[in-house]
Design an enzyme around this catalytic site. Structure first.
Site, PDB file in Angstrom:
ATOM      1  N   LYS A  92      -0.791 -14.700  -6.764  1.00  0.00           N
ATOM      2  CA  LYS A  92      -1.908 -15.375  -6.080  1.00  0.00           C
ATOM      3  C   LYS A  92      -3.079 -14.419  -5.863  1.00  0.00           C
ATOM      4  O   LYS A  92      -4.229 -14.853  -5.751  1.00  0.00           O
ATOM      5  CB  LYS A  92      -1.452 -16.027  -4.771  1.00  0.00           C
ATOM      6  CG  LYS A  92      -0.822 -15.061  -3.772  1.00  0.00           C
ATOM      7  CD  LYS A  92      -1.771 -14.523  -2.759  1.00  0.00           C
ATOM      8  CE  LYS A  92      -1.253 -13.264  -2.128  1.00  0.00           C
ATOM      9  NZ  LYS A  92      -1.888 -12.870  -0.906  1.00  0.00           N
ATOM     10  N   LYS A 117      -6.085  -1.469   0.969  1.00  0.00           N
ATOM     11  CA  LYS A 117      -6.036  -1.470  -0.497  1.00  0.00           C
ATOM     12  C   LYS A 117      -6.118  -2.878  -1.067  1.00  0.00           C
ATOM     13  O   LYS A 117      -5.519  -3.811  -0.529  1.00  0.00           O
ATOM     14  CB  LYS A 117      -4.730  -0.819  -0.983  1.00  0.00           C
ATOM     15  CG  LYS A 117      -4.590   0.635  -0.549  1.00  0.00           C
ATOM     16  CD  LYS A 117      -5.535   1.527  -1.304  1.00  0.00           C
ATOM     17  CE  LYS A 117      -5.497   2.956  -0.800  1.00  0.00           C
ATOM     18  NZ  LYS A 117      -6.691   3.721  -1.111  1.00  0.00           N
ATOM     19  N   ALA A 123      -2.814 -10.820   7.858  1.00  0.00           N
ATOM     20  CA  ALA A 123      -2.208 -10.040   8.943  1.00  0.00           C
ATOM     21  C   ALA A 123      -2.975 -10.154  10.264  1.00  0.00           C
ATOM     22  O   ALA A 123      -2.359 -10.320  11.326  1.00  0.00           O
ATOM     23  CB  ALA A 123      -2.105  -8.578   8.511  1.00  0.00           C
TER      24      ALA A 123
HETATM   25  N1  LIG Z   1      -2.934  -7.201   5.032  1.00  0.00           N
HETATM   26  C1  LIG Z   1      -2.477  -8.415   4.845  1.00  0.00           C
HETATM   27  O1  LIG Z   1      -3.030  -9.396   5.387  1.00  0.00           O
HETATM   28  C2  LIG Z   1      -1.242  -8.629   4.018  1.00  0.00           C
HETATM   29  C3  LIG Z   1      -0.560  -9.830   4.159  1.00  0.00           C
HETATM   30  C4  LIG Z   1       0.597 -10.046   3.424  1.00  0.00           C
HETATM   31  C5  LIG Z   1       1.052  -9.061   2.550  1.00  0.00           C
HETATM   32  N2  LIG Z   1       0.361  -7.893   2.427  1.00  0.00           N
HETATM   33  C6  LIG Z   1       0.935  -6.888   1.509  1.00  0.00           C
HETATM   34  O2  LIG Z   1       1.520  -5.858   2.291  1.00  0.00           O
HETATM   35  C7  LIG Z   1       1.491  -4.638   1.576  1.00  0.00           C
HETATM   36  C8  LIG Z   1       0.949  -3.546   2.477  1.00  0.00           C
HETATM   37  O3  LIG Z   1      -0.370  -3.867   2.852  1.00  0.00           O
HETATM   38  P1  LIG Z   1      -1.008  -3.436   4.229  1.00  0.00           P
HETATM   39  O4  LIG Z   1      -2.034  -4.489   4.546  1.00  0.00           O
HETATM   40  O5  LIG Z   1       0.027  -3.162   5.256  1.00  0.00           O
HETATM   41  O6  LIG Z   1      -1.699  -2.043   3.848  1.00  0.00           O
HETATM   42  P2  LIG Z   1      -3.259  -1.637   3.938  1.00  0.00           P
HETATM   43  O7  LIG Z   1      -3.923  -1.968   2.646  1.00  0.00           O
HETATM   44  O8  LIG Z   1      -3.845  -2.165   5.196  1.00  0.00           O
HETATM   45  O9  LIG Z   1      -3.218  -0.062   4.145  1.00  0.00           O
HETATM   46  C9  LIG Z   1      -2.995   0.880   3.151  1.00  0.00           C
HETATM   47  C10 LIG Z   1      -1.772   1.670   3.553  1.00  0.00           C
HETATM   48  O10 LIG Z   1      -1.431   2.562   2.496  1.00  0.00           O
HETATM   49  C11 LIG Z   1      -1.162   3.836   3.056  1.00  0.00           C
HETATM   50  N3  LIG Z   1      -1.368   4.855   2.044  1.00  0.00           N
HETATM   51  C12 LIG Z   1      -2.514   5.385   1.584  1.00  0.00           C
HETATM   52  N4  LIG Z   1      -2.255   6.309   0.637  1.00  0.00           N
HETATM   53  C13 LIG Z   1      -0.903   6.353   0.503  1.00  0.00           C
HETATM   54  C14 LIG Z   1      -0.011   7.088  -0.324  1.00  0.00           C
HETATM   55  N5  LIG Z   1      -0.449   7.968  -1.209  1.00  0.00           N
HETATM   56  N6  LIG Z   1       1.321   6.871  -0.211  1.00  0.00           N
HETATM   57  C15 LIG Z   1       1.794   5.951   0.661  1.00  0.00           C
HETATM   58  N7  LIG Z   1       1.003   5.219   1.480  1.00  0.00           N
HETATM   59  C16 LIG Z   1      -0.335   5.419   1.385  1.00  0.00           C
HETATM   60  C17 LIG Z   1      -2.126   3.926   4.219  1.00  0.00           C
HETATM   61  O11 LIG Z   1      -1.719   4.911   5.113  1.00  0.00           O
HETATM   62  C18 LIG Z   1      -1.984   2.540   4.800  1.00  0.00           C
HETATM   63  O12 LIG Z   1      -0.863   2.458   5.622  1.00  0.00           O
HETATM   64  C19 LIG Z   1       0.669  -4.894   0.310  1.00  0.00           C
HETATM   65  O13 LIG Z   1       1.546  -5.103  -0.753  1.00  0.00           O
HETATM   66  C20 LIG Z   1      -0.071  -6.178   0.624  1.00  0.00           C
HETATM   67  O14 LIG Z   1      -0.337  -6.935  -0.537  1.00  0.00           O
HETATM   68  C21 LIG Z   1      -0.752  -7.637   3.148  1.00  0.00           C
END
Ligand SMILES: NC(=O)c1ccc[n+]([C@@H]2O[C@H](COP(=O)([O-])OP(=O)(O)OC[C@H]3O[C@@H](n4cnc5c(N)ncnc54)[C@H](O)[C@@H]3O)[C@@H](O)[C@H]2O)c1
Length: 411
Positions: free
Chosen positions: A267, A360, A215
């Site tokens: 992955k 996470k 991201a």
């Molecule tokens: N970060 C990356 O580079 C990336 C890239 C591609 C896909 N993803 C995928 O995108 C998805 C989201 O990841 P992200 O990077 O946006 O999140 P993140 O790991 O950066 O952040 C965690 C999120 O979870 C929320 N959260 C915490 N407790 C919660 C609860 N009880 N209920 C609901 N939400 C809660 C937090 O507010 C925050 O928005 C994941 O499945 C990840 O695998 C991430």
């Protein structure tokens, strides 16, 4: 009127295709994107180019699409930024993009939602990046989705069941969804992909978008690609491609929801293995071997679960490209490296809290979920790498077992 995308026509470069895989700042990403097309019949780069020249006009489509992003972590915030840069220009979309925020209080005492709406920046999960003034954060989940006909789900997968329960019965059947979530739920009756969870619990069709997408790099508008997996309706897939594509983010549709989603999910398990290799200083050859074995298990597991999964999907951005970027630079690799360096003495939970500031990990829980599927179906012996990753994570095996156990070539 916006000017059309620049074209570079150096004959030297046209004759050196290998150079195309080294995106240079000298050449605009639109140049590279012309060569990096997928096997799909649709030309995503054309969609991106079209998006970049389309101006808001009064000739609006009969019904404008309204988009809500459910999630506001690191990737969720970048997704909102990408989408908002398009909705503001495309006549078939309302400008405003709502973004549901799991409300948190910042150390300053300010609410995260207020901080996002005041500064137009997710100060916790994507600091330093403006999201676009048309992104509106909303801490009320039901209010955030009300009126939207395109829902983008992008939260850590462990929260999706709860989110779906809160939304059940509140979404109309003509809403379209897309999941950017990497992970799956394991239920008594077997594994359930997140797109299926959305369809089953909300009664809406769900596509998926996965790819080599760290991201923070996309937030800085560095060139990358992604894959949209769709089931039957190619028109819907094209709408998602249009909504996400920019000159630096090239999206290709593939008719293989399960294949795309399983690539994105599995992955992360291989990335944990790559992190162990890094933590043990085993070098690049070993890491490449682990990636190859991991890719083989990803493909076998996907095809054993869903016979419809296509081999070609593993060559899209969601497949080999995502595997490479995650094993080189992702958060799962980073935390697994620290775990191996500690000799397995520090727990993943402790390292996640210390190293990721609220973000996470997905790989450890996915490894557990995959292990449950493998044991339940009697497949453990076919997947030595997947099984070993889980056993190292729970402390049954030491980190060094990753190379001792992974290449027990399955029959
Ligand atoms: N970060 C990356 O580079 C990336 C890239 C591609 C896909 N993803 C995928 O995108 C998805 C989201 O990841 P992200 O990077 O946006 O999140 P993140 O790991 O950066 O952040 C965690 C999120 O979870 C929320 N959260 C915490 N407790 C919660 C609860 N009880 N209920 C609901 N939400 C809660 C937090 O507010 C925050 O928005 C994941 O499945 C990840 O695998 C991430």
């Amino acid at each position: 009127m916006a000017s059309p995308p620049r074209r570079v026509s150096s004959p030297l470069l046209y004759s050196l295709p290998s150079l195309l895989f080294h995106a240079s700042p000298i050449y605009p990403s639109s140049f590279f994107s012309r060569f990096l097309s997928s096997s799909s019949s649709m030309a995503p780069q054309e969609a991106a180019a079209a998006a970049s020249v389309t101006q808001k006009t009064d000739e609006a489509a009969p019904r404008k699409n309204r988009v809500t992003v459910v999630g506001s972590g690191n990737w969720g915030s970048v997704a909102a930024k990408l989408i908002a840069s398009n909705t503001i220009r495309l006549p078939s979309f309302h400008d405003e993009v709502r973004m549901w925020v799991f409300e948190e209080t910042l150390p300053s005492g300010e609410k995260l939602t207020d901080a996002i709406n005041t500064r137009n920046e997710n100060v916790k999960y994507l600091p330093g990046i403006k999201l676009g003034k048309n992104v509106v954060a909303d801490p009320d989940l039901v209010n955030a989705v009300t009126g939207a006909n395109m829902l983008v789900f992008v939260t850590p997968h462990q929260f999706m069941e709860g989110i779906c329960k809160r939304l059940a019965g509140k979404i109309s059947g003509d809403v379209e969804a897309i999941s950017l979530i990497k992970g799956m739920e394991v239920k008594m009756e077997g594994p359930c992909m997140i797109s299926k969870l959305i369809t089953d619990q909300l009664g809406v069709n769900s596509c998926v978008l996965m790819g080599a997408n760290i991201a923070n790099e996309i937030a800085l508008e560095k060139f990358s690609e992604a894959t949209v997996g769709y089931r039957e309706n190619k028109e819907i897939a094209e709408k998602w491609v249009q909504l996400f594509s920019t000159s630096y983010f090239i999206v290709s549709p593939v008719q293989d929801v399960e294949g795309v989603e399983l690539c994105g999910t599995l992955k992360n398990v291989v990335a944990i293995a790559a992190g162990f290799v890094d933590g043990l200083d085993m070098g690049n050859n070993t890491k490449a071997a682990i990636m190859r074995i991991g890719l083989r298990e990803m493909k076998a597991f996907s095809k054993m679960l869903f016979s419809s999964v296509k081999d070609s999907t593993f060559f899209e951005s969601c497949g080999v490209a995502d595997l490479i970027t995650t094993c080189l630079g992702g958060r799962n690799r980073k935390v697994a490296e620290a775990f191996a360096k500690s000799g397995g003495k520090r727990s993943f939970d402790e390292l996640e809290a210390e190293m990721l500031q609220g973000q996470k990990l997905q790989g450890v829980s996915t490894a557990k979920e995959v292990y449950e599927v493998l044991s339940h179906r009697g497949w453990l012996q076919f997947f030595p790498l997947f099984a070993t990753v889980h056993e190292i994570c729970i402390g049954t095996l030491p980190p060094s077992a990753i190379v001792e156990h992974s290449e027990r070539t399955p029959k």
